[in-house]
Design a protein around this motif. Structure first.
Motif, PDB file in Angstrom:
ATOM      1  N   VAL A 104      61.568 107.647 107.608  1.00  0.00           N
ATOM      2  CA  VAL A 104      61.589 106.954 108.898  1.00  0.00           C
ATOM      3  C   VAL A 104      60.169 106.684 109.393  1.00  0.00           C
ATOM      4  CG1 VAL A 104      62.246 107.161 111.332  1.00  0.00           C
ATOM      5  CG2 VAL A 104      63.863 107.808 109.538  1.00  0.00           C
ATOM      6  N   THR A 105      59.253 107.623 109.147  1.00  0.00           N
ATOM      7  CA  THR A 105      57.864 107.419 109.551  1.00  0.00           C
ATOM      8  C   THR A 105      57.253 106.217 108.832  1.00  0.00           C
ATOM      9  OG1 THR A 105      57.544 109.778 109.991  1.00  0.00           O
ATOM     10  CG2 THR A 105      55.568 108.455 109.645  1.00  0.00           C
ATOM     11  N   LEU A 106      57.451 106.130 107.523  1.00  0.00           N
ATOM     12  CA  LEU A 106      56.914 105.006 106.762  1.00  0.00           C
ATOM     13  C   LEU A 106      57.590 103.701 107.180  1.00  0.00           C
ATOM     14  CD1 LEU A 106      56.640 106.632 103.221  1.00  0.00           C
ATOM     15  CD2 LEU A 106      54.762 106.044 104.766  1.00  0.00           C
ATOM     16  N   CYS A 127      43.907 101.349 115.464  1.00  0.00           N
ATOM     17  CA  CYS A 127      45.284 101.770 115.192  1.00  0.00           C
ATOM     18  C   CYS A 127      45.668 101.477 113.746  1.00  0.00           C
ATOM     19  CB  CYS A 127      46.254 101.051 116.128  1.00  0.00           C
ATOM     20  SG  CYS A 127      46.186 101.603 117.850  1.00  0.00           S
ATOM     21  N   ALA A 128      45.280 100.306 113.254  1.00  0.00           N
ATOM     22  CA  ALA A 128      45.598  99.932 111.873  1.00  0.00           C
ATOM     23  C   ALA A 128      44.906 100.854 110.874  1.00  0.00           C
ATOM     24  CB  ALA A 128      45.189  98.483 111.629  1.00  0.00           C
ATOM     25  N   LEU A 129      43.638 101.154 111.109  1.00  0.00           N
ATOM     26  CA  LEU A 129      42.899 102.037 110.207  1.00  0.00           C
ATOM     27  C   LEU A 129      43.472 103.453 110.239  1.00  0.00           C
ATOM     28  CD1 LEU A 129      39.234 100.858 110.922  1.00  0.00           C
ATOM     29  CD2 LEU A 129      40.629 100.387 108.888  1.00  0.00           C
ATOM     30  N   ALA A 130      43.841 103.924 111.433  1.00  0.00           N
ATOM     31  CA  ALA A 130      44.422 105.262 111.560  1.00  0.00           C
ATOM     32  C   ALA A 130      45.755 105.343 110.830  1.00  0.00           C
ATOM     33  CB  ALA A 130      44.602 105.614 113.034  1.00  0.00           C
ATOM     34  N   ALA A 131      46.582 104.303 110.980  1.00  0.00           N
ATOM     35  CA  ALA A 131      47.880 104.289 110.313  1.00  0.00           C
ATOM     36  C   ALA A 131      47.704 104.236 108.790  1.00  0.00           C
ATOM     37  CB  ALA A 131      48.709 103.097 110.784  1.00  0.00           C
ATOM     38  N   ALA A 132      46.743 103.430 108.325  1.00  0.00           N
ATOM     39  CA  ALA A 132      46.485 103.339 106.883  1.00  0.00           C
ATOM     40  C   ALA A 132      46.044 104.695 106.325  1.00  0.00           C
ATOM     41  CB  ALA A 132      45.423 102.282 106.607  1.00  0.00           C
ATOM     42  N   ALA A 133      45.177 105.388 107.049  1.00  0.00           N
ATOM     43  CA  ALA A 133      44.732 106.712 106.613  1.00  0.00           C
ATOM     44  C   ALA A 133      45.896 107.694 106.575  1.00  0.00           C
ATOM     45  CB  ALA A 133      43.635 107.225 107.553  1.00  0.00           C
ATOM     46  N   ALA A 134      46.792 107.586 107.569  1.00  0.00           N
ATOM     47  CA  ALA A 134      47.959 108.468 107.613  1.00  0.00           C
ATOM     48  C   ALA A 134      48.884 108.220 106.428  1.00  0.00           C
ATOM     49  CB  ALA A 134      48.718 108.263 108.926  1.00  0.00           C
ATOM     50  N   VAL A 135      49.030 106.947 106.038  1.00  0.00           N
ATOM     51  CA  VAL A 135      49.868 106.622 104.875  1.00  0.00           C
ATOM     52  C   VAL A 135      49.264 107.216 103.605  1.00  0.00           C
ATOM     53  CG1 VAL A 135      50.722 104.754 103.416  1.00  0.00           C
ATOM     54  CG2 VAL A 135      50.853 104.547 105.893  1.00  0.00           C
ATOM     55  N   VAL A 136      47.942 107.168 103.485  1.00  0.00           N
ATOM     56  CA  VAL A 136      47.267 107.768 102.325  1.00  0.00           C
ATOM     57  C   VAL A 136      47.550 109.263 102.264  1.00  0.00           C
ATOM     58  CG1 VAL A 136      45.023 108.300 101.296  1.00  0.00           C
ATOM     59  CG2 VAL A 136      45.468 106.019 102.223  1.00  0.00           C
ATOM     60  N   VAL A 137      47.538 109.912 103.428  1.00  0.00           N
ATOM     61  CA  VAL A 137      47.834 111.347 103.479  1.00  0.00           C
ATOM     62  C   VAL A 137      49.282 111.612 103.057  1.00  0.00           C
ATOM     63  CG1 VAL A 137      48.092 113.343 105.010  1.00  0.00           C
ATOM     64  CG2 VAL A 137      46.104 111.846 105.234  1.00  0.00           C
ATOM     65  N   LEU A 138      50.207 110.798 103.569  1.00  0.00           N
ATOM     66  CA  LEU A 138      51.623 110.999 103.247  1.00  0.00           C
ATOM     67  C   LEU A 138      51.912 110.743 101.766  1.00  0.00           C
ATOM     68  CD1 LEU A 138      53.325 109.321 106.348  1.00  0.00           C
ATOM     69  CD2 LEU A 138      53.261 111.759 105.799  1.00  0.00           C
ATOM     70  N   ALA A 139      51.172 109.802 101.160  1.00  0.00           N
ATOM     71  CA  ALA A 139      51.418 109.427  99.762  1.00  0.00           C
ATOM     72  C   ALA A 139      50.456 110.102  98.793  1.00  0.00           C
ATOM     73  CB  ALA A 139      51.320 107.909  99.615  1.00  0.00           C
ATOM     74  N   ARG A 140      49.689 111.087  99.269  1.00  0.00           N
ATOM     75  CA  ARG A 140      48.689 111.715  98.417  1.00  0.00           C
ATOM     76  C   ARG A 140      49.344 112.358  97.185  1.00  0.00           C
ATOM     77  NH1 ARG A 140      50.049 115.035 102.474  1.00  0.00           N
ATOM     78  NH2 ARG A 140      50.159 117.305 102.157  1.00  0.00           N
ATOM     79  N   ARG A 142      50.719 114.749  94.684  1.00  0.00           N
ATOM     80  CA  ARG A 142      51.153 116.139  94.620  1.00  0.00           C
ATOM     81  C   ARG A 142      52.224 116.242  93.541  1.00  0.00           C
ATOM     82  NH1 ARG A 142      53.172 116.657 100.607  1.00  0.00           N
ATOM     83  NH2 ARG A 142      53.461 114.433 100.162  1.00  0.00           N
ATOM     84  N   PRO A 143      52.493 117.444  93.064  1.00  0.00           N
ATOM     85  CA  PRO A 143      53.553 117.568  92.045  1.00  0.00           C
ATOM     86  C   PRO A 143      54.905 117.040  92.525  1.00  0.00           C
ATOM     87  CG  PRO A 143      52.243 119.567  92.153  1.00  0.00           C
ATOM     88  CD  PRO A 143      51.794 118.720  93.290  1.00  0.00           C
ATOM     89  N   SER A 144      55.149 117.129  93.831  1.00  0.00           N
ATOM     90  CA  SER A 144      56.450 116.712  94.360  1.00  0.00           C
ATOM     91  C   SER A 144      56.458 115.279  94.889  1.00  0.00           C
ATOM     92  CB  SER A 144      56.861 117.659  95.501  1.00  0.00           C
ATOM     93  OG  SER A 144      55.905 117.617  96.545  1.00  0.00           O
ATOM     94  N   THR A 145      55.343 114.568  94.770  1.00  0.00           N
ATOM     95  CA  THR A 145      55.270 113.202  95.315  1.00  0.00           C
ATOM     96  C   THR A 145      56.250 112.287  94.592  1.00  0.00           C
ATOM     97  OG1 THR A 145      52.939 113.465  95.929  1.00  0.00           O
ATOM     98  CG2 THR A 145      53.789 111.231  95.756  1.00  0.00           C
ATOM     99  N   ASP A 146      57.087 111.609  95.372  1.00  0.00           N
ATOM    100  CA  ASP A 146      58.079 110.678  94.818  1.00  0.00           C
ATOM    101  C   ASP A 146      57.631 109.262  95.168  1.00  0.00           C
ATOM    102  OD1 ASP A 146      60.330 109.037  94.349  1.00  0.00           O
ATOM    103  OD2 ASP A 146      61.700 110.708  94.666  1.00  0.00           O
ATOM    104  N   TYR A 147      56.902 108.637  94.252  1.00  0.00           N
ATOM    105  CA  TYR A 147      56.356 107.311  94.536  1.00  0.00           C
ATOM    106  C   TYR A 147      57.430 106.228  94.659  1.00  0.00           C
ATOM    107  CZ  TYR A 147      51.803 109.409  93.734  1.00  0.00           C
ATOM    108  OH  TYR A 147      50.693 110.214  93.831  1.00  0.00           O
ATOM    109  N   PRO A 148      58.500 106.250  93.856  1.00  0.00           N
ATOM    110  CA  PRO A 148      59.574 105.272  94.093  1.00  0.00           C
ATOM    111  C   PRO A 148      60.200 105.419  95.473  1.00  0.00           C
ATOM    112  CG  PRO A 148      59.765 106.203  91.894  1.00  0.00           C
ATOM    113  CD  PRO A 148      58.716 106.994  92.599  1.00  0.00           C
ATOM    114  N   GLY A 149      60.357 106.657  95.945  1.00  0.00           N
ATOM    115  CA  GLY A 149      60.903 106.872  97.284  1.00  0.00           C
ATOM    116  C   GLY A 149      59.988 106.328  98.363  1.00  0.00           C
ATOM    117  N   ILE A 150      58.689 106.556  98.201  1.00  0.00           N
ATOM    118  CA  ILE A 150      57.713 106.018  99.150  1.00  0.00           C
ATOM    119  C   ILE A 150      57.739 104.491  99.123  1.00  0.00           C
ATOM    120  CG2 ILE A 150      55.238 105.801  99.617  1.00  0.00           C
ATOM    121  CD1 ILE A 150      54.951 108.718  98.683  1.00  0.00           C
ATOM    122  N   ALA A 151      57.822 103.916  97.921  1.00  0.00           N
ATOM    123  CA  ALA A 151      57.869 102.459  97.799  1.00  0.00           C
ATOM    124  C   ALA A 151      59.104 101.888  98.485  1.00  0.00           C
ATOM    125  CB  ALA A 151      57.852 102.061  96.325  1.00  0.00           C
TER     126      ALA A 151
END
Length: 294
Positions: A104-106, A127-140, A142-151
């Motif tokens: 929901v956040t994405l 605001c745009a730069l802050a949101a972009a940085a936040a997305v990088v943090v959320l998609a960083r 990790r072993p559990s990162t689900d890139y298809p789910g993020i996409a």
């Protein structure tokens, strides 16, 4: 007498706030209840039931005169129906993969992008730069990162942005709720074969069907009516800003109902996106109220 007048003025605001809280909670609780049916029905089956409920609710409320629609009116309606169907499917599939709060956040990047797209102000750039940085943090990574789910969640965000723009066009070309009702009806019809196949393959249980129906009511019918009533009591700007808390509701409900926990960095990223959205919507509304050259 002055106290009575003040009470009459503030009462609609408080009731409007209560309706907005109820709408946000209902929407996210509905999504979490729908997620409980994923193991049985899958996201496609749950979305199909939700689309059918939305179609029935909006068709009853809007009562569109479909036979009188012109080609110029049908064009954005069909686009809205396609976006509506794709948005819910990608969102619910993302919820199944990466959790309610993160999905929901994405997805909220959609309305944030629409709010920032036509602006050249420094605060909106921040605001745009802050949101972009936040997305990088959320998609960083990790072993559990689900890139298809993020996409998928980002596709839902694109769909939400298109949904906002198409809704404006539909509202200009069709009176009342006729356009939205027609789009929901077409979307529901599109899901008849898809939902039938999904339900045939997944052998639904009464409990799973009940969860899917509850998701449709809580995420479609209740928010629709609550938002309609809330907008009669609070300014549109305040409504838009308050909508920004939905990712927080989603993260909290995902934690308590589904046992989905975000780490500290993810919570901070969610907070940044919520704040950026609130600031952007608020600043845009104030600018529109002041107008150019004033």
């Amino acid at each position: 007498m002055a106290m009575d007048a003040g009470t009459k003025t503030t009462s609609p605001r408080w009731s409007g706030m209560a309706l907005m809280v109820g709408s946000g909670l209902s929407n996210q609780v509905g999504a979490s209840v729908g997620a409980l049916a994923f193991p049985v029905l899958g996201p496609v089956g749950v979305v199909a039931v939700r689309q059918w409920v939305a179609a029935v609710v909006l068709l009853s409320a809007g009562r569109p005169r479909l036979r009188s629609f012109t080609a110029a009116q049908w064009a954005p309606v069909l686009g809205l129906a396609a976006v509506f169907a794709t948005m819910n499917l990608t969102l619910y599939t993302a919820i199944d993969r990466i959790g309610l709060g993160l999905a929901v956040t994405l997805e909220f990047l959609g309305p944030l992008t629409v709010a920032l797209a036509s602006s050249r102000r420094r605060i909106d750039l921040a605001c745009a730069l802050a949101a972009a940085a936040a997305v990088v943090v959320l998609a960083r990574p990790r072993p559990s990162t689900d890139y298809p789910g993020i996409a998928l969640a980002l596709v839902a965000a694109v769909c939400w942005g298109c949904y906002i723009l198409l809704n404006r066009t539909v509202g200009e070309r069709l009176p009342g709720l006729q356009g939205s009702a027609a789009a929901a009806t077409v979307s529901g019809l599109l899901y008849l074969p898809v939902g039938a196949v999904a339900l045939w393959l997944h052998q639904p249980t009464p409990g799973a069907l009940l969860c899917a129906l509850a998701a449709g009511v809580l995420s479609s019918a209740v928010p629709f009516l609550a938002d309609l009533l809330a907008l009669r009591r609070v300014p549109a700007r305040f409504f838009g800003v308050f909508m920004s808390v939905n990712p927080v509701f989603a993260a909290l409900i995902g934690m308590f109902v589904l046992g989905q926990h975000l780490d500290l960095a993810s919570w901070l990223a969610v907070t940044v996106i919520v704040t950026a959205n609130a600031v952007a919507v608020s600043a845009k509304s104030v600018s529109a109220a002041v107008g150019p050259g004033q």
